[in-house]
Design a protein around this motif. Sequence first.
Motif, PDB file in Angstrom:
ATOM      1  N   VAL A 129       0.841  -1.196   0.000  1.00 36.10           N
ATOM      2  CA  VAL A 129       0.000   0.000   0.000  1.00 36.10           C
ATOM      3  C   VAL A 129       0.878   1.248   0.000  1.00 36.10           C
ATOM      4  O   VAL A 129       1.855   1.326   0.743  1.00 36.10           O
ATOM      5  CB  VAL A 129      -0.940  -0.003   1.228  1.00 36.10           C
ATOM      6  CG1 VAL A 129      -1.652   1.324   1.379  1.00 36.10           C
ATOM      7  CG2 VAL A 129      -1.947  -1.136   1.119  1.00 36.10           C
ATOM      8  N   SER A 130       0.514   2.214  -0.850  1.00 35.14           N
ATOM      9  CA  SER A 130       1.225   3.488  -0.908  1.00 35.14           C
ATOM     10  C   SER A 130       0.295   4.611  -0.462  1.00 35.14           C
ATOM     11  O   SER A 130      -0.902   4.582  -0.731  1.00 35.14           O
ATOM     12  CB  SER A 130       1.668   3.770  -2.339  1.00 35.14           C
ATOM     13  OG  SER A 130       2.097   5.117  -2.457  1.00 35.14           O
ATOM     14  N   LEU A 131       0.878   5.590   0.193  1.00 34.92           N
ATOM     15  CA  LEU A 131       0.091   6.755   0.606  1.00 34.92           C
ATOM     16  C   LEU A 131      -0.028   7.754  -0.541  1.00 34.92           C
ATOM     17  O   LEU A 131      -0.864   8.644  -0.509  1.00 34.92           O
ATOM     18  CB  LEU A 131       0.792   7.412   1.799  1.00 34.92           C
ATOM     19  CG  LEU A 131      -0.077   7.853   2.949  1.00 34.92           C
ATOM     20  CD1 LEU A 131      -0.966   6.738   3.427  1.00 34.92           C
ATOM     21  CD2 LEU A 131       0.770   8.374   4.076  1.00 34.92           C
ATOM     22  N   GLY A 132       0.819   7.637  -1.545  1.00 37.07           N
ATOM     23  CA  GLY A 132       0.782   8.565  -2.677  1.00 37.07           C
ATOM     24  C   GLY A 132       2.128   8.591  -3.365  1.00 37.07           C
ATOM     25  O   GLY A 132       3.075   7.944  -2.909  1.00 37.07           O
ATOM     26  N   LEU A 136       8.532   8.923   1.577  1.00 37.48           N
ATOM     27  CA  LEU A 136       8.725   9.219   2.997  1.00 37.48           C
ATOM     28  C   LEU A 136      10.046   8.596   3.446  1.00 37.48           C
ATOM     29  O   LEU A 136      10.577   7.721   2.772  1.00 37.48           O
ATOM     30  CB  LEU A 136       7.578   8.616   3.807  1.00 37.48           C
ATOM     31  CG  LEU A 136       6.168   9.119   3.495  1.00 37.48           C
ATOM     32  CD1 LEU A 136       5.115   8.210   4.114  1.00 37.48           C
ATOM     33  CD2 LEU A 136       6.003  10.547   4.008  1.00 37.48           C
ATOM     34  N   ALA A 142       3.049   6.400   7.119  1.00 43.90           N
ATOM     35  CA  ALA A 142       2.036   5.777   6.247  1.00 43.90           C
ATOM     36  C   ALA A 142       1.210   4.773   7.048  1.00 43.90           C
ATOM     37  O   ALA A 142      -0.020   4.726   6.926  1.00 43.90           O
ATOM     38  CB  ALA A 142       2.716   5.108   5.059  1.00 43.90           C
TER      39      ALA A 142
HETATM   40  N1  ADE Z   1       7.245   4.572   2.539  1.00 43.78           N
HETATM   41  C1  ADE Z   1       7.982   5.521   1.948  1.00 43.78           C
HETATM   42  N2  ADE Z   1       7.230   6.285   1.152  1.00 43.78           N
HETATM   43  C2  ADE Z   1       5.947   5.800   1.228  1.00 43.78           C
HETATM   44  C3  ADE Z   1       4.719   6.138   0.641  1.00 43.78           C
HETATM   45  N3  ADE Z   1       4.603   7.161  -0.220  1.00 43.78           N
HETATM   46  N4  ADE Z   1       3.642   5.421   0.949  1.00 43.78           N
HETATM   47  C4  ADE Z   1       3.736   4.385   1.785  1.00 43.78           C
HETATM   48  N5  ADE Z   1       4.868   4.009   2.376  1.00 43.78           N
HETATM   49  C5  ADE Z   1       5.976   4.696   2.113  1.00 43.78           C
END
Ligand code: ADE
Length: 249
Positions: A129-132, A136, A142
Amino acid sequence: MKFSVLTLFPEMIHQTLSYSILGRAIGNGVLTVDAVDIRDFAGNKHNRVDDYPYGGGCGMVMQPQPVFDAFSSLSIRPGTKVIYLTPQGKPFCQKMAEEFAKEEELVLLCGHYEGIDERVLEEIVTDEVSLGDFVLTGGELAAIAVIDAVGRLVPGVLGKEESAEEESFAGNALEYPQYTRPPVFHGKEVPPVLLSGHHQKIAQWRRMQSLIRTYHKRPDLYAKIELTAKEKQNMEEYIKDLHQTKEEE
Ligand code: ADE
């Protein structure tokens, strides 16, 4: 519902989730958050959990064994989702939060440095799963965002006053604007309909405001809204007026 977080920074998880609504839900046992420190499974006297990447390149990679041992220390049921937070994952959204909220338990895996050895990811991760589309420094923020968005959908977490039913993304429309006292602020009045006490008119006004906002701010979501015939007509009139006003300017 129980969240188990595999992380190098357990305090970051506990601290951040100790406030407000989530803090209350954890306090009264509706939610459980267990943060497991991957470093406790380093298995060497320097507590190192990372090493240089094979093939060269900059940064460090988290070693598979401590991650696997931290995961194995959990007593989870077979079939429990193990979510790895990574920019390579599926973009997180409200629908996904709703699906996750149906689970009794979730495991969240937070990476650091240049990532985690691929072999352990292949073995334990069920969902990425990505936050966007941004990077990070680690997965913790996240994971916290996912726990917050999922946790608040668990029955008993939100109070009656904080209902999750009428809010942004329910049916793809954004929320209508809100006002509170004073009735005049910096010369601006609260829309009179809200002071009318006429519940049906207020509901109609709010729905129109939701649609108008979504049309302007998130045309991608607006296109997915199922409008009634009356709403469609009202919006067509609104858009026509808008173009007319623009031409006059
Ligand atoms: N770890 C580093 N960047 C991230 C992101 N954009 N979404 C989820 N986890 C992450």
